[in-house]
Write a protein that holds these residues in place. Structure first.
Motif, PDB file in Angstrom:
ATOM      1  N   THR A 310      72.141  41.422  28.400  1.00  0.00           N
ATOM      2  CA  THR A 310      71.594  41.246  27.183  1.00  0.00           C
ATOM      3  C   THR A 310      72.258  39.850  26.505  1.00  0.00           C
ATOM      4  OG1 THR A 310      73.631  42.742  26.164  1.00  0.00           O
ATOM      5  CG2 THR A 310      71.161  43.695  26.879  1.00  0.00           C
ATOM      6  N   PRO A 335      68.922  36.132  29.041  1.00  0.00           N
ATOM      7  CA  PRO A 335      68.115  35.497  28.020  1.00  0.00           C
ATOM      8  C   PRO A 335      67.859  33.863  28.114  1.00  0.00           C
ATOM      9  CG  PRO A 335      70.174  36.227  27.121  1.00  0.00           C
ATOM     10  CD  PRO A 335      69.951  36.750  28.571  1.00  0.00           C
ATOM     11  N   GLU A 363      62.195  34.576  24.154  1.00  0.00           N
ATOM     12  CA  GLU A 363      61.920  35.859  23.395  1.00  0.00           C
ATOM     13  C   GLU A 363      60.438  36.225  23.404  1.00  0.00           C
ATOM     14  OE1 GLU A 363      65.218  33.877  20.389  1.00  0.00           O
ATOM     15  OE2 GLU A 363      63.235  32.931  20.665  1.00  0.00           O
ATOM     16  N   ALA A 376      61.665  40.856  26.992  1.00  0.00           N
ATOM     17  CA  ALA A 376      62.830  40.568  26.211  1.00  0.00           C
ATOM     18  C   ALA A 376      62.712  40.328  24.741  1.00  0.00           C
ATOM     19  CB  ALA A 376      63.237  38.939  26.717  1.00  0.00           C
ATOM     20  N   PRO A 378      64.258  39.561  20.854  1.00  0.00           N
ATOM     21  CA  PRO A 378      65.427  39.209  20.025  1.00  0.00           C
ATOM     22  C   PRO A 378      66.089  40.125  19.383  1.00  0.00           C
ATOM     23  CG  PRO A 378      63.142  38.672  18.837  1.00  0.00           C
ATOM     24  CD  PRO A 378      62.747  39.354  20.248  1.00  0.00           C
ATOM     25  N   THR A 392      69.659  38.831  23.929  1.00  0.00           N
ATOM     26  CA  THR A 392      68.225  39.513  23.993  1.00  0.00           C
ATOM     27  C   THR A 392      68.512  40.884  24.303  1.00  0.00           C
ATOM     28  OG1 THR A 392      66.132  39.561  24.711  1.00  0.00           O
ATOM     29  CG2 THR A 392      67.645  39.557  26.426  1.00  0.00           C
TER      30      THR A 392
END
Length: 544
Positions: A310, A335, A363, A376, A378, A392
């Motif tokens: 993440t 991300p 995103e 993914a 935001p 993410t």
């Protein structure tokens, strides 16, 4: 006569469950900001150097502080009086062999000073004024308010002399009788009678064979050959790390189409017939499978198709755990990076340097693998308002069931989460961290600044996750069927990196208690995770 049939059974040696590994860079515990070349130089010269010099000058103060359990995680070096000379040797090594780290700090400081003077006019004439050791590694830029800045060209930096795999090593130790290990972030690790340090770069594939021995075991000749490939220091006998007793492997069979297992802290494991995905795994070595039934390395499946990370904070992107899992991992999903921001190093480049196959996600970008969609999402919060794009949340949809892994989301702007909810649709299970009292900005990013940060600014900009009000807003917007609160710092076996010691009166616990009560009143099943939890899910195919 068949010689193979006549050979007696050859015993196998397994890496012990209570043997823990510590990846090191210049004898300091490796966390993500020590992998990226420039941030590594900045942290060593801005923090580690200061701590070591303070210890050598005032070792009695540090030693006294290290005896206070309530001070675990404080800004002191946990070394002994007879290690003062070794710490001084590390200081000298840093000053002499890694003098380019200090040159980087001086150059970043000079470059910042140069750019502060710019008033919106062309920066092209300044390239000749860039300090020589940064020339070719930076691009000079303006933001849309005409504030001058620079962008690191990280791909080249990983190819240059500032990236130093020769400084990497791997240390092993055994848990204490109480199942504890020392706090990892504020002290160098030095060879001693209780540890064994292998001088090896993290990308060395021999490490994979070593960690695979958690479950596969090695013959005596294989183990001897493996150990011969990696020079070692320290008084711990290498054979003390191994046992002939094969580990118990819990949770290897599954009775439903989808299973979710809590791995501890912020880690999850999602398994279907086609796919196995780990999210933010941090596996603590445990003496006997673990208090509360928390999964051990041996309890994980033999193959992880994906590991989803993440964000870059070390309790989510744990280099120690990732190296242990590399031999069984297909690909790491991360991300997208902001592109050269010193506070936001590329996760993709860091993990590639460790030998992983990595895929970046923008995103709302998604992939479909069999019946699983991975998306993914935001998230806001927990990054001290810095321009950090490498973060993410992850959303997993299998047939008719959707799992939302919110990471350290904070619902600062409800409109964002309203837009996310419309894009994602029904959420069956929401995982959310509630570490709502974070450290001040300087704890993680202080060494990256070249000027002192005002105390009021530093205290204002903290690594705060969701408190009750924030989590309530998110639940009201997303309306999940079930909520699981994780990453609370309660599990004592993670104290070696969390440094926390919570009780029922701690603010984080009080805030999560309020959320549990709110969910109960709203008819939403909610729980605060601790140790072990498993969901066995009878999912159905979504109608066409």
């Amino acid at each position: 006569m068949n010689n193979l049939q006549d050979r007696p059974h050859e015993p196998r040696f397994y890496l012990r469950a209570d043997a823990y590994s510590e990846p090191l860079i210049l004898n300091w515990y490796a966390w993500p900001y020590l992998l990226a070349p420039v941030s590594c130089a900045m942290h060593f010269t801005g923090r580690h150097y200061r701590l070591m010099r303070s210890f050598v000058a005032n070792s009695h103060i540090h030693i006294s502080a290290s005896k206070e359990k309530s001070l675990v995680g404080g800004d002191f070096v946990n070394c002994s009086a007879d290690q003062v000379e070794q710490v001084q040797a590390l200081i000298t090594q840093l000053e002499v062999d890694y003098a380019d780290f200090f040159d980087v700090r001086k150059s970043i400081t000079a470059l910042n000073a140069l750019l502060e003077k710019q008033q919106g006019h062309s920066l092209e004439k300044l390239y000749g004024d860039i300090p020589p050791n940064l020339r070719g590694y930076v691009e000079l830029i303006y933001d849309m308010q005409h504030h001058a800045d620079f962008r690191l060209i990280e791909g080249l930096l990983f190819e240059g002399d500032l990236y130093k795999p020769a400084a990497q090593s791997l240390a092993f130790g055994l848990l204490s009788d109480e199942g504890e290990r020392p706090f990892v972030l504020s002290s160098p690790r030095l060879p001693d009678p209780h540890s064994l340090h292998f001088n090896t770069a993290f990308a060395n594939p021999t490490i994979d064979r070593l960690f695979a021995a958690r479950t596969q075991g090695l013959t005596h000749s294989e183990l001897r050959a493996l150990l011969a490939e990696m020079p070692a220091q320290g008084g711990l006998d290498a054979m003390a790390l191994f046992t002939e007793a094969a580990p118990e492997r819990r949770g290897q069979s599954r009775s439903t189409p989808m299973r979710i297992r809590y791995l501890g802290h912020a880690g999850l494991l999602i398994e279907t017939d086609q796919l196995c995905v780990a999210i933010d795994p941090v596996i603590a070595c445990r003496a006997s499978g673990g208090e509360g039934g928390a999964p051990s390395f041996a309890d994980l499946p033999d193959r992880l198709d994906y590991i989803c990370i993440t964000h870059t904070h070390m309790d989510h992107m744990c280099i120690e755990t990732l190296l242990e899992l590399r031999h069984k991992t297909g690909q790491v999903l991360v991300p997208k990076n902001s592109g050269g921001n010193i506070a936001d190093p590329s996760m993709k480049l860091m993990l590639k340097s460790l030998g992983f196959s990595v895929q970046e996600f923008d995103e709302m970008e998604e992939i479909t693998v069999g019946a699983m969609r991975i998306k993914a999402i935001p998230f806001l919060g927990e990054h001290a308002d810095l321009n950090v794009r490498s973060k993410t949340a992850w959303c997993f949809t299998f047939q008719d069931f959707t799992v939302f892994c919110g990471a350290d989301s904070s619902c600062i702007d409800p409109v964002l989460y309203e837009r996310i909810a419309r894009a994602v649709g029904k959420i069956d299970l929401l995982f959310l961290g509630m570490e709502c009292v974070g450290a001040p900005m300087s704890w993680l990013y202080g060494a990256l600044f070249t000027k002192p940060v005002a105390r009021a600014i530093n205290e204002s900009r903290r690594f705060n996750g969701a408190d009750f009000a924030s989590a309530q807003r998110m639940i009201d917007i997303m309306r999940p069927t079930e909520v699981a609160i994780y990453a609370m710092g309660m599990e004592p076996w993670f104290k070696y990196f969390m440094g926390t010691d919570y009780d029922v009166n701690t603010h984080q616990i009080e805030q999560s208690d309020r959320l549990l009560a709110y969910c109960s009143a709203a008819g939403i099943h909610a729980e605060r995770l601790y140790g072990s939890r498993q969901w066995d899910l009878e999912c159905r195919a979504t109608p066409a």
